[in-house]
Design an enzyme around this catalytic site. Structure first.
Site, short mmCIF file in Angstrom:
data_model
loop_
_atom_site.label_atom_id
_atom_site.label_comp_id
_atom_site.label_asym_id
_atom_site.label_seq_id
_atom_site.Cartn_x
_atom_site.Cartn_y
_atom_site.Cartn_z
N ARG A 54 30.59 65.59 -4.45
CA ARG A 54 31.35 65.83 -5.69
C ARG A 54 30.42 66.06 -6.89
O ARG A 54 30.85 66.64 -7.88
CB ARG A 54 32.30 64.67 -5.98
CG ARG A 54 31.61 63.39 -6.35
CD ARG A 54 32.60 62.31 -6.72
NE ARG A 54 33.34 61.84 -5.57
CZ ARG A 54 33.91 60.63 -5.53
NH1 ARG A 54 33.82 59.82 -6.56
NH2 ARG A 54 34.55 60.24 -4.46
N HIS A 199 24.56 49.73 -12.48
CA HIS A 199 25.96 50.15 -12.48
C HIS A 199 26.65 49.69 -13.75
O HIS A 199 26.77 48.49 -14.01
CB HIS A 199 26.76 49.67 -11.26
CG HIS A 199 27.89 50.62 -10.96
ND1 HIS A 199 29.05 50.64 -11.68
CD2 HIS A 199 27.97 51.63 -10.08
CE1 HIS A 199 29.82 51.61 -11.21
NE2 HIS A 199 29.19 52.23 -10.26
N1 PXP Z 1 22.78 52.06 -8.99
C1 PXP Z 1 23.58 52.42 -7.96
C2 PXP Z 1 23.24 51.94 -6.58
C3 PXP Z 1 24.68 53.28 -8.17
O1 PXP Z 1 25.48 53.64 -7.14
C4 PXP Z 1 24.93 53.76 -9.48
C5 PXP Z 1 26.06 54.71 -9.72
O2 PXP Z 1 25.86 55.89 -9.03
C6 PXP Z 1 24.06 53.38 -10.50
C7 PXP Z 1 23.01 52.50 -10.24
C8 PXP Z 1 24.21 53.89 -11.90
O3 PXP Z 1 25.41 53.48 -12.44
P1 PXP Z 1 25.90 54.11 -13.82
O4 PXP Z 1 26.01 55.58 -13.58
O5 PXP Z 1 27.21 53.43 -14.05
O6 PXP Z 1 24.87 53.78 -14.84
#
Ligand code: PXP
Length: 255
Positions: A54, A199
């Site tokens: 996606r 995240h």
């Molecule tokens: N770490 C991991 C393992 C993730 O899956 C994600 C999201 O793709 C992120 C970090 C980054 O999260 P965000 O985009 O919310 O900052």
């Protein structure tokens, strides 16, 4: 010299590709964004090749590997297809994440306790290929202990529940989630794991979690892509205005 180790920033470029895919063309290019992020101080680039493609696509991952000057962290689900692609790409690191087609984003951590038999050969094969394996998990003692038992060198703590609680103003839940992260990071370090986190982080939550010396790396994407629009939009409008004005001036000299 400081006793606190440096904290690396991994910039996730997935949502540059989300924007690109909204029109189906080549712009904005996630590889250009990755290079700009590195110029601005990113220590590495993260991209998630999802099963449904996606956002990031196979050729994005290949170009990131070929063109960026800092380590590439390849996020993926533990599937045979992804294993094949990651072994061909040979990124610096692979972060194994859970993936459900219908989710908007990676909603929870991997259940390494429930899936240790399935995950063990992925970790071994990737490690044998010289790729540093990270497991994206909640900061749960059982999950952390199993990650260490599986000999993954790195875990990434899912900070989504904490960030959501902070955003929504749920103070008690935020405090409990924060405590879980602090305790989990300490436990993981004492089990010999390198600890990453990510995240949902924004400026405030990143600043707060950066104070934990057990954490070596933060991976951040979505918030920065959104902020970049506001930081960059005024300059982009000025540049467009100037381009139009130059064009119109040429029409005036022609008449
Ligand atoms: N770490 C991991 C393992 C993730 O899956 C994600 C999201 O793709 C992120 C970090 C980054 O999260 P965000 O985009 O919310 O900052």
């Amino acid at each position: 010299m400081s006793k606190v180790p440096p904290l690396r920033l991994g910039v996730n470029v997935d949502h540059i590709a989300t924007l690109r895919n909204a029109r189906g063309g080549a712009r904005p290019d996630p590889v250009r964004a990755a290079k700009l992020a590195i110029e601005a101080g990113a220590d590495g680039i993260t991209a998630h090749l999802r099963e449904d493609r996606r956002h990031i696509r196979d050729d994005d991952m290949a170009r990131l590997k070929a063109e960026i000057s800092k380590p590439l962290n390849f996020e993926m689900a533990a599937t045979a297809d992804m294993l094949r692609i990651s072994l061909a790409t040979k990124p610096h690191a692979v972060c194994l994440v859970p993936e459900r087609r219908e989710e908007l984003t990676t909603e929870g951590g991997l259940d390494v306790v429930g899936q240790h038999n399935a995950l063990a050969p992925f970790i071994a094969t990737l490690s044998d290929a010289g790729i540093r394996v990270s497991l994206f998990i909640a900061a749960e003692p059982r999950q952390i202990e199993m990650a260490a038992k599986l000999k993954a060198p790195v875990i990434e703590i899912h900070t989504g529940a904490w960030c959501d609680a902070v955003m929504d103003g749920h103070a008690a839940k935020a405090a409990a989630e924060w405590e879980r992260i602090v305790t989990g990071a300490r436990l993981a370090r004492s089990a010999g794991l390198e600890v990453h986190a990510g995240h949902g982080l924004d400026y405030a939550t990143a600043e707060r979690i950066a104070a934990l010396p057990d954490i070596a790396e933060l991976n951040i994407g979505y918030y920065m892509v959104g902020e970049a629009l506001f930081v960059g939009l005024a300059e982009t409008v000025r540049t467009m205005r100037a381009a139009m004005d130059r064009g119109r001036a040429r029409a005036e000299t022609a008449t």
